[in-house]
Design a protein around this motif. Structure first.
Motif, PDB file in Angstrom:
ATOM      1  N   HIS A 162       0.838  -1.196   0.000  1.00 54.02           N
ATOM      2  CA  HIS A 162       0.000   0.000   0.000  1.00 54.02           C
ATOM      3  C   HIS A 162       0.878   1.252   0.000  1.00 54.02           C
ATOM      4  O   HIS A 162       2.052   1.221   0.361  1.00 54.02           O
ATOM      5  CB  HIS A 162      -0.917   0.015   1.228  1.00 54.02           C
ATOM      6  CG  HIS A 162      -0.162  -0.045   2.525  1.00 54.02           C
ATOM      7  ND1 HIS A 162       0.530   1.027   3.043  1.00 54.02           N
ATOM      8  CD2 HIS A 162       0.031  -1.073   3.401  1.00 54.02           C
ATOM      9  CE1 HIS A 162       1.095   0.683   4.180  1.00 54.02           C
ATOM     10  NE2 HIS A 162       0.824  -0.581   4.414  1.00 54.02           N
ATOM     11  N   GLY A 163       0.289   2.365  -0.379  1.00 51.89           N
ATOM     12  CA  GLY A 163       1.029   3.618  -0.415  1.00 51.89           C
ATOM     13  C   GLY A 163       1.181   4.247   0.963  1.00 51.89           C
ATOM     14  O   GLY A 163       0.786   3.673   1.985  1.00 51.89           O
ATOM     15  N   GLN A 219       0.436   5.579  -5.731  1.00 50.48           N
ATOM     16  CA  GLN A 219      -0.167   4.499  -6.513  1.00 50.48           C
ATOM     17  C   GLN A 219      -0.557   4.964  -7.916  1.00 50.48           C
ATOM     18  O   GLN A 219      -0.362   4.233  -8.897  1.00 50.48           O
ATOM     19  CB  GLN A 219      -1.390   3.936  -5.780  1.00 50.48           C
ATOM     20  CG  GLN A 219      -1.079   3.259  -4.458  1.00 50.48           C
ATOM     21  CD  GLN A 219      -0.239   1.999  -4.619  1.00 50.48           C
ATOM     22  OE1 GLN A 219      -0.122   1.447  -5.708  1.00 50.48           O
ATOM     23  NE2 GLN A 219       0.355   1.534  -3.525  1.00 50.48           N
ATOM     24  N   SER A 238      -5.462   1.519  -2.068  1.00 51.54           N
ATOM     25  CA  SER A 238      -4.319   1.530  -2.992  1.00 51.54           C
ATOM     26  C   SER A 238      -4.695   0.877  -4.311  1.00 51.54           C
ATOM     27  O   SER A 238      -4.372   1.382  -5.397  1.00 51.54           O
ATOM     28  CB  SER A 238      -3.120   0.802  -2.360  1.00 51.54           C
ATOM     29  OG  SER A 238      -2.604   1.527  -1.261  1.00 51.54           O
ATOM     30  N   PHE A 292      -4.931   2.801  -7.984  1.00 49.76           N
ATOM     31  CA  PHE A 292      -4.139   2.254  -9.088  1.00 49.76           C
ATOM     32  C   PHE A 292      -5.036   1.953 -10.294  1.00 49.76           C
ATOM     33  O   PHE A 292      -4.768   2.391 -11.421  1.00 49.76           O
ATOM     34  CB  PHE A 292      -3.425   0.989  -8.610  1.00 49.76           C
ATOM     35  CG  PHE A 292      -2.292   0.519  -9.475  1.00 49.76           C
ATOM     36  CD1 PHE A 292      -2.526  -0.063 -10.710  1.00 49.76           C
ATOM     37  CD2 PHE A 292      -0.985   0.626  -9.044  1.00 49.76           C
ATOM     38  CE1 PHE A 292      -1.485  -0.513 -11.508  1.00 49.76           C
ATOM     39  CE2 PHE A 292       0.082   0.184  -9.825  1.00 49.76           C
ATOM     40  CZ  PHE A 292      -0.173  -0.381 -11.063  1.00 49.76           C
ATOM     41  N   PHE A 295      -2.217  -6.282  -4.099  1.00 48.61           N
ATOM     42  CA  PHE A 295      -1.897  -5.201  -3.173  1.00 48.61           C
ATOM     43  C   PHE A 295      -1.909  -5.716  -1.733  1.00 48.61           C
ATOM     44  O   PHE A 295      -2.932  -6.201  -1.243  1.00 48.61           O
ATOM     45  CB  PHE A 295      -2.887  -4.038  -3.345  1.00 48.61           C
ATOM     46  CG  PHE A 295      -2.798  -3.406  -4.706  1.00 48.61           C
ATOM     47  CD1 PHE A 295      -1.958  -2.331  -4.937  1.00 48.61           C
ATOM     48  CD2 PHE A 295      -3.540  -3.920  -5.768  1.00 48.61           C
ATOM     49  CE1 PHE A 295      -1.864  -1.764  -6.205  1.00 48.61           C
ATOM     50  CE2 PHE A 295      -3.455  -3.367  -7.038  1.00 48.61           C
ATOM     51  CZ  PHE A 295      -2.608  -2.290  -7.260  1.00 48.61           C
ATOM     52  N   ALA A 305       4.683   1.904  -0.709  1.00 48.99           N
ATOM     53  CA  ALA A 305       4.320   1.545  -2.091  1.00 48.99           C
ATOM     54  C   ALA A 305       5.368   0.677  -2.776  1.00 48.99           C
ATOM     55  O   ALA A 305       5.368   0.549  -4.001  1.00 48.99           O
ATOM     56  CB  ALA A 305       4.031   2.789  -2.934  1.00 48.99           C
ATOM     57  N   ASN A 324       7.182  -2.240  -4.584  1.00 47.92           N
ATOM     58  CA  ASN A 324       6.537  -3.157  -5.518  1.00 47.92           C
ATOM     59  C   ASN A 324       7.544  -3.923  -6.350  1.00 47.92           C
ATOM     60  O   ASN A 324       8.708  -3.522  -6.468  1.00 47.92           O
ATOM     61  CB  ASN A 324       5.573  -2.402  -6.436  1.00 47.92           C
ATOM     62  CG  ASN A 324       6.300  -1.398  -7.320  1.00 47.92           C
ATOM     63  OD1 ASN A 324       6.747  -1.727  -8.422  1.00 47.92           O
ATOM     64  ND2 ASN A 324       6.438  -0.165  -6.828  1.00 47.92           N
TER      65      ASN A 324
END
Length: 431
Positions: A64-65, A124, A157, A161, A323, A364, A366
């Motif tokens: 998540h952001g 995101q 999030s 996105f 996510f 965030a 990833n």
């Protein structure tokens, strides 16, 4: 000359005798925000895909952001100490400044503890926009599947996105799912028996407690509460840790907090290292246990299978998004043995030199696995970690790995109980 050499050697010996710690870190104040550090904006020039390669599929797993502090635990504790110091008239000017900061955090959060904030939403959207720009054909007249943890900041999030993707091109079908049914993939620690046994064991607690006792600087709390504040045993440590959690978490909330007002750089590094080793011991691979990283085996197996289906033309989706949390990313990246995300040692005071949570799981964080087809029809995979192309296989520098080689490597990363159920499994190939 002799006198000069004597002075030089005396200086060197003096530094050694003074106990200069070779394991001490000297990261920036920004880096020492640790896992609360806002997402670093990548250099898109580094992500350009050669014209000879065409993207045909993407697997994305992300944290998540940026968010508000996950609870009021630390602001409440700090304000209790600060108010007591104020009533005892021992509080320092820096303490009053910290009190104002705590009140600002409480006011800014306004009951939204742990919620995705505007910065996290922007993070995101930015990641979505850059992925779209990198692989635009995968987002037009195609299907996309997205899942998230049931935790609201993860759902939000995913929503930010996918919403950004539809803003960029609405000729795409997006199927989203959030809820506890996704926990085996994005929140595996909730039901993993081996992981729970490890967390209940004394081994990692002993390592962490000894590290904490040896590392937390004794100078921080008195600078805030005052030299005459009547500290009970352990209180100075609690205050220093709570201070770190609040100050380090402000950047993710877009609250202006100058850490240098409350900590020296050496102190901030020391406090960061305490949180860093806690993350390492509880959610990465270590010599104490493989259970933390192995709990994401189902997720890695799913990434392999969906990528393989796409390679065979059998995956109905062009992009699959997942996510989760920092606790999703740390074990997955360790299981993949990704560069900078996997470190094994019996000398735990060296962890901060080789494994840094601000590198592994900033807000965030990833990983994107991009499947590409060459002009000759051969398939390759590129792994972008925090949107930076990264070698997949340890010891190799290439960022474009033939899919079959990547599949074989990732399959060998899986724990034995999954390996034995895989086709073409050969025990001699285990890492």
């Amino acid at each position: 000359m002799r006198k000069g050499l004597f002075i030089l050697f005396s200086m060197i010996f003096g530094l050694t005798a003074a106990g200069a710690d070779p394991t001490a870190t000297d990261y920036s104040y920004e880096q020492c925000q640790g896992s609360a550090m806002p997402y670093p904006t990548p250099d898109m020039a580094l992500r350009a895909i050669p014209d000879s390669l065409t993207p045909i599929y993407v697997n994305h797993v992300g944290r998540h952001g940026a968010r508000f502090l996950s609870s009021s635990k630390y602001t409440t504790a700090l304000l209790r100490y600060l108010n007591k110091a104020d009533s005892l008239n021992t509080i320092t000017p820096a303490g009053r400044e910290l009190m104002n900061l705590c009140n600002t955090v409480v006011s800014r959060t306004a009951g939204r503890w742990g919620a995705l904030d505007s910065l996290g939403m922007a993070e995101q959207r930015g990641i979505a926009s850059r992925l779209h720009a990198l692989t635009p054909k995968l987002f037009r007249d195609t299907k996309i599947n997205a899942i998230s943890s049931y935790v609201p900041r993860c759902v939000a999030s995913m929503d930010e996105f996918t919403h950004q993707l539809t803003r960029l091109d609405n000729k795409v079908e997006i199927y989203t799912s959030s809820g506890r049914q996704n926990s085996p993939l994005v929140r595996p620690w909730t039901d993993d028996r081996d992981y729970k046994e490890y967390m209940d064991s004394e081994g990692w607690h002993d390592v962490y407690d000894k590290f904490l006792d040896a590392t937390i600087p004794a100078t921080v709390a008195p600078r805030i509460l005052g030299a005459k504040y009547p500290f009970s045993p352990g209180e100075a440590q609690d205050v220093a840790l709570a201070m770190y959690k609040v100050v380090a978490g402000c950047g993710a909330m877009s609250v202006n907090a100058d850490a240098a007002r409350f900590f020296t750089r050496e102190e901030y590094n020391a406090l960061w290292s305490v949180g860093n080793i806690h993350h390492y011991l509880t959610h990465s691979a270590s010599t104490l246990s493989q259970a933390p990283m192995n709990m994401t085996a189902a997720l890695l197996n799913e990434l392999i299978e969906t990528m393989d289906k796409a390679a065979k033309g059998e995956n109905e989706y062009s992009v699959m998004l997942r996510f989760g949390h920092a606790e999703t990313m740390m074990p997955l990246l360790a299981l993949m043995r990704l560069q900078g995300c996997y470190y094994m040692t019996n000398y735990f005071d060296t962890v901060g030199l080789h494994w840094q949570d601000f590198h592994v799981v900033p807000m965030a964080s990833n990983i994107q696995m991009i499947l590409l087809r060459s002009d000759s029809g051969r398939l390759y995979v590129r792994v972008d970690f925090n949107e930076v192309p990264t070698p997949l296989i340890p010891g190799k520098s290439t960022i474009y790995t033939p899919w079959e080689s990547a599949k074989e490597y990732l399959t060998r990363c899986l724990p034995l109980y999954l390996l034995t159920s895989c086709e073409n499994f050969h025990p001699a190939t285990i890492l």
